[in-house]
Scaffold this active site. Structure first.
Site, mmCIF file in Angstrom:
data_model
loop_
_atom_site.group_PDB
_atom_site.id
_atom_site.type_symbol
_atom_site.label_atom_id
_atom_site.label_comp_id
_atom_site.label_asym_id
_atom_site.label_seq_id
_atom_site.Cartn_x
_atom_site.Cartn_y
_atom_site.Cartn_z
ATOM 1 N N HIS A 1 0.829 -1.216 0.000
ATOM 2 C CA HIS A 1 0.000 0.000 0.000
ATOM 3 C C HIS A 1 0.863 1.266 0.000
ATOM 4 C CE1 HIS A 1 -3.309 -2.480 2.161
ATOM 5 N NE2 HIS A 1 -3.764 -2.192 0.955
ATOM 6 N N CYS B 1 -2.955 0.752 9.707
ATOM 7 C CA CYS B 1 -3.995 -0.202 9.269
ATOM 8 C C CYS B 1 -4.909 -0.659 10.383
ATOM 9 C CB CYS B 1 -3.425 -1.454 8.641
ATOM 10 S SG CYS B 1 -1.701 -1.598 8.510
HETATM 11 C C1 CIR Z 1 -3.412 -7.654 3.621
HETATM 12 O O1 CIR Z 1 -2.573 -8.150 2.853
HETATM 13 O O2 CIR Z 1 -4.447 -7.172 3.199
HETATM 14 C C2 CIR Z 1 -3.145 -7.690 5.102
HETATM 15 N N1 CIR Z 1 -2.440 -8.867 5.442
HETATM 16 C C3 CIR Z 1 -2.382 -6.460 5.539
HETATM 17 C C4 CIR Z 1 -3.164 -5.193 5.377
HETATM 18 C C5 CIR Z 1 -2.413 -4.000 5.835
HETATM 19 N N2 CIR Z 1 -3.220 -2.843 5.681
HETATM 20 C C6 CIR Z 1 -2.746 -1.609 5.572
HETATM 21 O O3 CIR Z 1 -1.535 -1.406 5.487
HETATM 22 N N3 CIR Z 1 -3.621 -0.623 5.476
#
Ligand code: CIR
Length: 257
Positions: free
Chosen positions: A165, A252
């Site tokens: 991201h 997140c």
């Molecule tokens: C994913 O791959 O979607 C999750 N394991 C990690 C999401 C992390 N989200 C973020 O950085 N906003």
């Protein structure tokens, strides 16, 4: 000034969360993750936020990363359209909570073929930088722009070429200060910010989190901590090690508004 946050407790299925291993190898330990999450929530509360803690949802291994299925701001909220099948249903679950804080007339959705995840949306003032990544596409960014411009905000896109991201590679810390990778340091859209390049071995700490004057910084990244302290911010160190094993970091784990 943020007054509220939404979080969701990690579920046991967290161990099956999506991971590219971009930050850390191994599978998360559920009990440690729960403990780290509790301390994260305590830190948000200590900074004056009224924190809603949603119950764990075992159907969605990555559901503690509530930042991804919604983007919230003062005047509206956008329910995103997470790209991966294992996360897409999180948008339905977060909507119920968003409805407690916003009228239906303020809630919008990113619709297919648009995809978007909140980790790709970085706010600086009333402008949103939207990362075009493996999770957020042009159509998602176009729909987002149409929604937010209706409420007096602006948005533009930047390419994400280094991993998951946008906010893993550039983060805005207010006061015109931004932490960036070498690549993001060359991004024309960021040229007017005071940019601080974070060394490759502390990449994970770029995703530090500004809240009401204080910056939460992941524990274990002394060079980044020093940069942030020298900029004059009080720092709170937070251990997010278990989440880092499945590409999760500080921003997140909450929605802040
Ligand atoms: C994913 O791959 O979607 C999750 N394991 C990690 C999401 C992390 N989200 C973020 O950085 N906003």
């Amino acid at each position: 000034m943020f007054t509220k946050a939404i979080t969701r407790k990690p579920c046991r299925a967290l161990v099956d969360g999506i991971s590219t291993g971009q930050f850390c190898d191994g599978r998360p330990d559920y009990d440690k993750a729960l403990e780290q999450h509790g301390k994260y929530v305590d830190a948000l509360k200590s900074l004056g936020l009224d924190v809603t803690v949603l119950e764990a949802d075992e159907r969605y291994p990555d559901s503690c990363f509530v930042e991804d299925p919604a983007v919230v701001m003062e005047r509206c909220a956008v329910i995103t359209n997470p790209k991966t099948d294992s996360r897409n249903g999180e948008k339905v679950e977060i909507l119920d909570t968003i409805r407690k804080f916003y009228d239906d007339s303020q809630i919008f959705r990113i619709e297919a073929p648009g995809t978007m995840e909140g980790g790709d949306v970085m706010r600086a003032g009333d402008h949103f930088f939207v990362g075009l990544s493996g999770r957020t596409n042009e159509e998602g960014a176009r729909q987002f722009n149409e929604i937010v411009t209706g409420f007096g905000y602006t948005s533009s896109t930047v390419p994400v070429t280094e991993g998951l991201h946008l906010k893993d590679f550039a983060i805005y810390l207010e006061n015109n200060n931004m932490l960036v990778t070498e690549i993001m340091n060359k991004e024309p859209a960021f040229k007017d910010f005071n940019r601080y390049v974070i060394d490759e071995d502390e990449l994970y700490a770029i995703n530090s989190l500004y809240i009401n004057g204080t910056v939460l910084v992941p524990d274990g990244f002394p060079k980044t901590r020093k940069i942030i302290e020298e900029l004059g911010y009080p720092v709170k160190l937070i251990d997010t090690k278990e989440f880092s094993k499945i590409d999760g970091s500080l921003t997140c784990l909450s929605l802040r508004f």
